[in-house]
Scaffold this motif. Structure first.
Motif, mmCIF file in Angstrom:
data_model
loop_
_atom_site.group_PDB
_atom_site.id
_atom_site.type_symbol
_atom_site.label_atom_id
_atom_site.label_comp_id
_atom_site.label_asym_id
_atom_site.label_seq_id
_atom_site.Cartn_x
_atom_site.Cartn_y
_atom_site.Cartn_z
ATOM 1 N N SER A 166 54.873 101.269 -41.090
ATOM 2 C CA SER A 166 53.769 101.553 -42.002
ATOM 3 C C SER A 166 52.731 102.492 -41.426
ATOM 4 N N PRO A 167 52.262 103.431 -42.247
ATOM 5 C CA PRO A 167 51.165 104.310 -41.812
ATOM 6 C C PRO A 167 49.872 103.507 -41.675
ATOM 7 N N SER A 168 48.957 104.030 -40.894
ATOM 8 C CA SER A 168 47.730 103.298 -40.555
ATOM 9 C C SER A 168 46.796 103.074 -41.743
ATOM 10 N N PHE A 169 46.899 103.886 -42.810
ATOM 11 C CA PHE A 169 46.003 103.692 -43.950
ATOM 12 C C PHE A 169 46.293 102.403 -44.711
ATOM 13 N N LEU A 170 47.505 101.850 -44.549
ATOM 14 C CA LEU A 170 47.858 100.632 -45.281
ATOM 15 C C LEU A 170 47.160 99.416 -44.681
ATOM 16 N N GLN A 171 46.590 98.610 -45.552
ATOM 17 C CA GLN A 171 45.967 97.362 -45.136
ATOM 18 C C GLN A 171 46.801 96.157 -45.553
ATOM 19 N N SER A 172 47.547 96.301 -46.632
ATOM 20 C CA SER A 172 48.364 95.207 -47.142
ATOM 21 C C SER A 172 49.610 95.798 -47.805
ATOM 22 N N LEU A 173 50.735 95.139 -47.565
ATOM 23 C CA LEU A 173 52.007 95.628 -48.086
ATOM 24 C C LEU A 173 52.860 94.436 -48.490
ATOM 25 N N GLU A 174 53.515 94.552 -49.639
ATOM 26 C CA GLU A 174 54.344 93.467 -50.141
ATOM 27 C C GLU A 174 55.783 93.950 -50.294
ATOM 28 N N LEU A 175 56.722 93.105 -49.882
ATOM 29 C CA LEU A 175 58.155 93.414 -49.949
ATOM 30 C C LEU A 175 58.887 92.237 -50.579
ATOM 31 N N SER A 176 59.826 92.546 -51.456
ATOM 32 C CA SER A 176 60.684 91.533 -52.052
ATOM 33 C C SER A 176 62.112 91.769 -51.573
ATOM 34 N N ILE A 177 62.755 90.689 -51.119
ATOM 35 C CA ILE A 177 64.150 90.753 -50.662
ATOM 36 C C ILE A 177 64.948 89.785 -51.530
ATOM 37 N N LEU A 178 66.026 90.275 -52.104
ATOM 38 C CA LEU A 178 66.872 89.474 -52.977
ATOM 39 C C LEU A 178 68.289 89.454 -52.421
ATOM 40 N N LEU A 179 68.824 88.251 -52.179
ATOM 41 C CA LEU A 179 70.197 88.092 -51.709
ATOM 42 C C LEU A 179 71.049 87.643 -52.884
ATOM 43 N N PRO B 261 48.467 109.144 -53.585
ATOM 44 C CA PRO B 261 47.289 109.031 -52.725
ATOM 45 C C PRO B 261 47.433 107.838 -51.779
ATOM 46 N N PRO B 262 46.735 107.861 -50.654
ATOM 47 C CA PRO B 262 46.878 106.801 -49.643
ATOM 48 C C PRO B 262 46.178 105.498 -50.064
ATOM 49 N N ILE B 263 46.770 104.802 -51.005
ATOM 50 C CA ILE B 263 46.227 103.540 -51.504
ATOM 51 C C ILE B 263 46.484 102.462 -50.450
ATOM 52 N N PRO B 264 45.465 101.734 -50.001
ATOM 53 C CA PRO B 264 45.625 100.818 -48.880
ATOM 54 C C PRO B 264 46.368 99.515 -49.196
ATOM 55 N N PHE B 265 46.463 99.130 -50.470
ATOM 56 C CA PHE B 265 47.145 97.896 -50.857
ATOM 57 C C PHE B 265 48.303 98.270 -51.776
ATOM 58 N N GLN B 266 49.546 98.032 -51.308
ATOM 59 C CA GLN B 266 50.690 98.481 -52.096
ATOM 60 C C GLN B 266 51.821 97.454 -52.084
ATOM 61 N N ILE B 267 52.626 97.549 -53.123
ATOM 62 C CA ILE B 267 53.899 96.842 -53.164
ATOM 63 C C ILE B 267 54.940 97.866 -52.734
ATOM 64 N N LEU B 268 55.661 97.571 -51.669
ATOM 65 C CA LEU B 268 56.652 98.506 -51.136
ATOM 66 C C LEU B 268 57.831 98.638 -52.089
ATOM 67 N N GLY B 269 58.319 97.514 -52.588
ATOM 68 C CA GLY B 269 59.456 97.528 -53.487
ATOM 69 C C GLY B 269 60.378 96.354 -53.217
ATOM 70 N N GLU B 270 61.638 96.521 -53.624
ATOM 71 C CA GLU B 270 62.611 95.439 -53.513
ATOM 72 C C GLU B 270 63.872 95.942 -52.829
ATOM 73 N N VAL B 271 64.394 95.114 -51.930
ATOM 74 C CA VAL B 271 65.680 95.353 -51.301
ATOM 75 C C VAL B 271 66.622 94.260 -51.799
ATOM 76 N N VAL B 272 67.772 94.665 -52.331
ATOM 77 C CA VAL B 272 68.781 93.727 -52.821
ATOM 78 C C VAL B 272 70.006 93.867 -51.925
ATOM 79 N N ILE B 273 70.472 92.744 -51.385
ATOM 80 C CA ILE B 273 71.621 92.754 -50.477
ATOM 81 C C ILE B 273 72.711 91.850 -51.034
#
Length: 155
Positions: A38-51, A83-95
């Protein structure tokens, strides 16, 4: 390394046949990987993992990408550098754990090794890495994959 980043990771195991993959360890390792990438501008990041199993992966692949076949990992990004929004949802990884298990056997390494290879691969796609554009990008992505996997396995 963005050590001040707050990471929220969600693991949803639709596969259900999982004994090797420990959810609390996956969440802890995901946090390590995300703080590293993660770049330094991020303060919070959300990730969803689906199996999932191969059947559900095929349904997702058909609905979301138009491909009527299963695959090992899919990534659905929501993240943006600008733009460098500090609070983001990264996305979803499905495995697909069925494919993960099969590939681990074919390659000759553990299901845990294959799982984390797929997870890292998916997370890198969420951050915009792409191995299919050209050879330079593929080399850069492989290098980042190796660096991330070292974080997970060099304990």
């Amino acid at each position: 390394m963005n050590s001040s980043l707050i990471v929220l990771s969600h693991l949803n195991d639709q596969w259900g046949g999982n004994t090797e993959i420990k959810s609390e360890l996956v969440l802890k390792n995901s946090e390590l990987i995300l703080k590293f990438l993660s770049p330094s501008f991020l303060q919070s990041l959300e990730l969803s993992i689906l199996l999932v199993n191969d059947e559900l992966m095929q349904e997702i692949n058909l609905e979301r990408r138009g491909y009527d076949k299963t695959t090992d990992v899919l990534s659905f990004p929501l993240y943006s550098d600008f733009p460098p929004i500090p609070f983001q949802i990264l996305g979803e990884v499905v495995i697909s754990m069925d494919t993960c298990r099969r590939q681990a056997k074919e390659i000759g390494h553990s299901i845990i090794d294959e799982f984390y290879r797929l997870l890292v691969h998916g997370i890198l796609h969420l951050f915009g890495y792409d191995h299919e554009t050209n050879e330079e990008d593929a080399i850069q992505m492989r290098k980042k994959e190796d660096e991330c996997l070292e974080l997970v396995f060099e304990r």
